[in-house]
Design a protein around this motif. Structure first.
Motif, PDB file in Angstrom:
ATOM      1  N   ARG A 152       0.802  -1.232   0.000  1.00  0.00           N
ATOM      2  CA  ARG A 152       0.000   0.000   0.000  1.00  0.00           C
ATOM      3  C   ARG A 152       0.831   1.276   0.000  1.00  0.00           C
ATOM      4  NH1 ARG A 152       0.312  -2.152   4.933  1.00  0.00           N
ATOM      5  NH2 ARG A 152       0.626  -0.851   6.791  1.00  0.00           N
ATOM      6  N   ASN A 153       2.105   1.180   0.389  1.00  0.00           N
ATOM      7  CA  ASN A 153       2.952   2.376   0.465  1.00  0.00           C
ATOM      8  C   ASN A 153       3.749   2.634  -0.807  1.00  0.00           C
ATOM      9  OD1 ASN A 153       2.259   3.160   3.155  1.00  0.00           O
ATOM     10  ND2 ASN A 153       3.504   1.465   3.923  1.00  0.00           N
ATOM     11  N   ILE A 154       3.548   1.807  -1.822  1.00  0.00           N
ATOM     12  CA  ILE A 154       4.216   2.034  -3.107  1.00  0.00           C
ATOM     13  C   ILE A 154       3.175   1.943  -4.223  1.00  0.00           C
ATOM     14  CG2 ILE A 154       6.386   1.049  -2.258  1.00  0.00           C
ATOM     15  CD1 ILE A 154       5.759  -1.435  -4.040  1.00  0.00           C
ATOM     16  N   GLY A 155       3.518   2.432  -5.413  1.00  0.00           N
ATOM     17  CA  GLY A 155       2.692   2.184  -6.575  1.00  0.00           C
ATOM     18  C   GLY A 155       2.865   0.724  -6.969  1.00  0.00           C
ATOM     19  N   HIS A 156       1.765  -0.002  -7.173  1.00  0.00           N
ATOM     20  CA  HIS A 156       1.904  -1.434  -7.398  1.00  0.00           C
ATOM     21  C   HIS A 156       0.871  -1.966  -8.377  1.00  0.00           C
ATOM     22  CE1 HIS A 156      -0.944  -1.080  -3.998  1.00  0.00           C
ATOM     23  NE2 HIS A 156      -1.511  -2.173  -4.487  1.00  0.00           N
ATOM     24  N   VAL A 157       1.176  -3.145  -8.910  1.00  0.00           N
ATOM     25  CA  VAL A 157       0.288  -3.862  -9.818  1.00  0.00           C
ATOM     26  C   VAL A 157      -0.130  -5.153  -9.140  1.00  0.00           C
ATOM     27  CG1 VAL A 157       0.098  -5.037 -12.050  1.00  0.00           C
ATOM     28  CG2 VAL A 157       1.360  -2.882 -11.875  1.00  0.00           C
ATOM     29  N   THR A 158      -1.429  -5.413  -9.084  1.00  0.00           N
ATOM     30  CA  THR A 158      -1.930  -6.629  -8.453  1.00  0.00           C
ATOM     31  C   THR A 158      -2.036  -7.758  -9.472  1.00  0.00           C
ATOM     32  OG1 THR A 158      -4.262  -6.169  -8.905  1.00  0.00           O
ATOM     33  CG2 THR A 158      -3.312  -5.197  -6.901  1.00  0.00           C
ATOM     34  N   LYS A 159      -2.094  -8.973  -8.965  1.00  0.00           N
ATOM     35  CA  LYS A 159      -2.268 -10.133  -9.841  1.00  0.00           C
ATOM     36  C   LYS A 159      -3.673 -10.167 -10.452  1.00  0.00           C
ATOM     37  CE  LYS A 159       1.735 -12.294  -9.502  1.00  0.00           C
ATOM     38  NZ  LYS A 159       2.503 -11.339  -8.701  1.00  0.00           N
ATOM     39  N   GLY A 163      -3.653  -1.498 -11.494  1.00  0.00           N
ATOM     40  CA  GLY A 163      -2.562  -0.660 -11.023  1.00  0.00           C
ATOM     41  C   GLY A 163      -3.078   0.236  -9.916  1.00  0.00           C
ATOM     42  N   ARG A 164      -2.301   0.366  -8.847  1.00  0.00           N
ATOM     43  CA  ARG A 164      -2.739   1.172  -7.710  1.00  0.00           C
ATOM     44  C   ARG A 164      -1.625   2.100  -7.240  1.00  0.00           C
ATOM     45  NH1 ARG A 164      -6.967   0.725  -9.387  1.00  0.00           N
ATOM     46  NH2 ARG A 164      -8.745  -0.416  -8.550  1.00  0.00           N
ATOM     47  N   PHE A 165      -2.040   3.291  -6.828  1.00  0.00           N
ATOM     48  CA  PHE A 165      -1.110   4.273  -6.292  1.00  0.00           C
ATOM     49  C   PHE A 165      -0.918   4.068  -4.789  1.00  0.00           C
ATOM     50  CE2 PHE A 165      -2.512   7.245  -9.895  1.00  0.00           C
ATOM     51  CZ  PHE A 165      -1.452   6.835 -10.682  1.00  0.00           C
ATOM     52  N   PRO A 166       0.155   4.610  -4.222  1.00  0.00           N
ATOM     53  CA  PRO A 166       0.370   4.489  -2.774  1.00  0.00           C
ATOM     54  C   PRO A 166      -0.624   5.353  -1.987  1.00  0.00           C
ATOM     55  CG  PRO A 166       2.018   5.928  -3.758  1.00  0.00           C
ATOM     56  CD  PRO A 166       1.245   5.338  -4.892  1.00  0.00           C
ATOM     57  N   VAL A 167      -0.659   5.145  -0.671  1.00  0.00           N
ATOM     58  CA  VAL A 167      -1.622   5.863   0.160  1.00  0.00           C
ATOM     59  C   VAL A 167      -1.213   7.315   0.392  1.00  0.00           C
ATOM     60  CG1 VAL A 167      -2.469   3.803   1.316  1.00  0.00           C
ATOM     61  CG2 VAL A 167      -0.501   5.032   2.274  1.00  0.00           C
ATOM     62  N   ASN A 168       0.064   7.655   0.165  1.00  0.00           N
ATOM     63  CA  ASN A 168       0.473   9.058   0.234  1.00  0.00           C
ATOM     64  C   ASN A 168       1.519   9.322  -0.831  1.00  0.00           C
ATOM     65  OD1 ASN A 168       3.353   9.004   1.385  1.00  0.00           O
ATOM     66  ND2 ASN A 168       2.251   7.695   2.819  1.00  0.00           N
ATOM     67  N   PHE A 169       1.816  10.609  -1.039  1.00  0.00           N
ATOM     68  CA  PHE A 169       2.660  11.005  -2.170  1.00  0.00           C
ATOM     69  C   PHE A 169       3.832  11.884  -1.741  1.00  0.00           C
ATOM     70  CE2 PHE A 169      -1.630  10.367  -3.901  1.00  0.00           C
ATOM     71  CZ  PHE A 169      -1.364   9.459  -4.912  1.00  0.00           C
ATOM     72  N   GLU A 170       4.415  11.623  -0.603  1.00  0.00           N
ATOM     73  CA  GLU A 170       5.489  12.481  -0.102  1.00  0.00           C
ATOM     74  C   GLU A 170       6.852  11.986  -0.569  1.00  0.00           C
ATOM     75  OE1 GLU A 170       3.133  13.737   4.017  1.00  0.00           O
ATOM     76  OE2 GLU A 170       4.967  12.513   4.102  1.00  0.00           O
ATOM     77  N   THR A 175       7.601   2.755  -7.525  1.00  0.00           N
ATOM     78  CA  THR A 175       6.388   2.357  -8.227  1.00  0.00           C
ATOM     79  C   THR A 175       6.667   1.251  -9.233  1.00  0.00           C
ATOM     80  OG1 THR A 175       4.429   3.140  -9.458  1.00  0.00           O
ATOM     81  CG2 THR A 175       6.558   4.071 -10.080  1.00  0.00           C
ATOM     82  N   GLU A 176       5.681   0.409  -9.436  1.00  0.00           N
ATOM     83  CA  GLU A 176       5.783  -0.681 -10.408  1.00  0.00           C
ATOM     84  C   GLU A 176       5.076  -0.344 -11.717  1.00  0.00           C
ATOM     85  OE1 GLU A 176       5.686  -4.266  -7.026  1.00  0.00           O
ATOM     86  OE2 GLU A 176       3.948  -3.930  -8.330  1.00  0.00           O
ATOM     87  N   TRP A 177       4.460   0.829 -11.777  1.00  0.00           N
ATOM     88  CA  TRP A 177       3.695   1.164 -12.979  1.00  0.00           C
ATOM     89  C   TRP A 177       3.503   2.675 -13.035  1.00  0.00           C
ATOM     90  CZ3 TRP A 177      -1.822   2.388 -13.807  1.00  0.00           C
ATOM     91  CH2 TRP A 177      -2.433   2.878 -12.641  1.00  0.00           C
ATOM     92  N   ALA A 178       2.936   3.130 -14.130  1.00  0.00           N
ATOM     93  CA  ALA A 178       2.597   4.544 -14.292  1.00  0.00           C
ATOM     94  C   ALA A 178       1.271   4.642 -15.016  1.00  0.00           C
ATOM     95  CB  ALA A 178       3.675   5.277 -15.079  1.00  0.00           C
ATOM     96  N   MET A 179       0.472   5.625 -14.651  1.00  0.00           N
ATOM     97  CA  MET A 179      -0.803   5.847 -15.326  1.00  0.00           C
ATOM     98  C   MET A 179      -0.570   6.703 -16.561  1.00  0.00           C
ATOM     99  SD  MET A 179      -4.334   6.734 -13.369  1.00  0.00           S
ATOM    100  CE  MET A 179      -5.917   6.324 -14.123  1.00  0.00           C
ATOM    101  N   GLY A 180      -1.347   6.446 -17.606  1.00  0.00           N
ATOM    102  CA  GLY A 180      -1.070   7.009 -18.915  1.00  0.00           C
ATOM    103  C   GLY A 180      -1.246   8.502 -19.058  1.00  0.00           C
ATOM    104  N   PHE A 181      -1.893   9.168 -18.099  1.00  0.00           N
ATOM    105  CA  PHE A 181      -2.111  10.609 -18.276  1.00  0.00           C
ATOM    106  C   PHE A 181      -0.809  11.389 -18.262  1.00  0.00           C
ATOM    107  CE2 PHE A 181      -2.585   9.998 -13.654  1.00  0.00           C
ATOM    108  CZ  PHE A 181      -1.737  10.976 -13.153  1.00  0.00           C
TER     109      PHE A 181
END
Length: 321
Positions: A152-159, A163-170, A175-181
């Motif tokens: 939950r504390n990193i950007g990650h990809v589930t099985k 794709g999910r972002f971490p719970v905070n951005f400090e 991260t294991e992925w990036a969103m296309g925007f």
């Protein structure tokens, strides 16, 4: 004259003159400019396409813009075409409805001076402003494995192929992925690793960003590079409604594209079980919110009926055209 940085920006667009104008206007307000902005236009209407072309010529001559018309609309193909036209080592891939900050581009350059950083996943200011406390929806996401509690504390990809972002951005966050925007990659690494956007995913191509960036991350990890999110690279994704695909097509891609990528990215039976379990969670959420769950059930059935075909990459988009 503002300093020109060795960065190329790739922007696919289609039928969005208002959003594209705003996006480019924000780039012109940057403290430093990119080497080139590559616009890959998939607009099919001749009059509207000419309007976009005229706008680029008349209003944004201050930017070095390369305009490319793509006859057959496909986000993955547009990204591949834009990438081939790029020249700089550092590539920013972004949508046509994104506000960059005044220092976003220069911050990207400063971070990428560290040769061991291979990717930056942009952060959406809309996400930063949200309440970070875990709520019922968040707990359901963990229960149905749409996101991982352990990661939950990193950007990650589930099985389950989310794709999910971490719970905070400090600070800088793994991260294991990036969103296309908005995300940043290195052209030489893409070329040496022989990566490209999967053109089997057509049209809006839901999850094409997860597919590409996760494979990029795996190669980065293998070769000693870091992929990060940084609170110095913040943009605002407007998610414009100027032109959107239908809700049924979005649901189709949520189910079918994820199934194809689940087979492509993960080889274990656990991944398949995770995918189905997460779909149960999505269905439950839609039933609770009375959110068009009948389409979801219909398309989930299609995912079973055409499973072998989907696994091979022959995605039956004709069923919703």
């Amino acid at each position: 004259m503002k300093e020109i940085l060795p960065i190329d920006i790739i922007i696919p667009t289609m039928n969005r003159i208002i959003a594209l104008r705003r996006t480019l206007d924000r780039i012109t307000k940057s403290d430093k400019y990119p080497n080139k902005v590559i616009i890959v236009d998939q607009t099919q209407d001749n009059k509207k396409r000419q309007e976009i072309s005229n706008m680029l010529r008349d209003e944004f001559e201050i930017l070095n813009i390369e305009y490319i018309f793509q006859k057959n609309p496909s986000l993955t193909k547009a990204r591949n075409i834009g990438f081939k036209a790029s020249e700089s080592e550092i590539i920013i891939c972004m949508d046509d409805d994104v506000d960059v900050e005044n220092n976003t581009i220069s911050n990207v350059y400063e971070i990428m001076k560290n040769s061991k950083i291979s990717m930056i996943a942009g952060i959406d200011k809309n996400d930063i402003n949200e309440d970070k406390k875990i709520n019922i929806a968040s707990n359901m996401g963990y229960v149905f494995y749409k996101k991982s509690f352990l990661k939950r504390n990193i950007g990650h990809v589930t099985k389950s192929t989310f794709g999910r972002f971490p719970v905070n951005f400090e600070g800088n966050i793994h991260t294991e992925w990036a969103m296309g925007f908005f995300f940043v990659i290195r052209k030489p690494l893409v070329e040496v690793w022989n990566l490209q956007w999967d053109e089997k995913l057509i049209s809006y191509a839901y999850a094409e960003d997860l597919d590409f960036s996760y494979q990029y991350y795996l190669n980065s990890k293998k070769n000693g590079y870091s992929c990060i999110m940084s609170d110095k690279v913040i943009v605002t994704h407007l998610a414009t409604r100027e032109w959107r695909i239908s809700s049924k097509k979005e649901t189709f891609m949520l189910i079918i594209n994820r199934l194809y990528l689940n087979y492509k990215l993960f080889k274990s039976p656990f991944a398949r079980l995770s995918y189905e379990w997460s779909n149960i969670g999505i269905l439950l959420e839609r039933v609770l919110h009375k959110d068009n769950y009948k389409d979801f059930l219909d398309l989930w059935y299609i995912s079973y009926k055409y499973r072998k075909q989907i696994k091979s990459g022959e995605i039956p988009y004709y069923l919703i055209d």
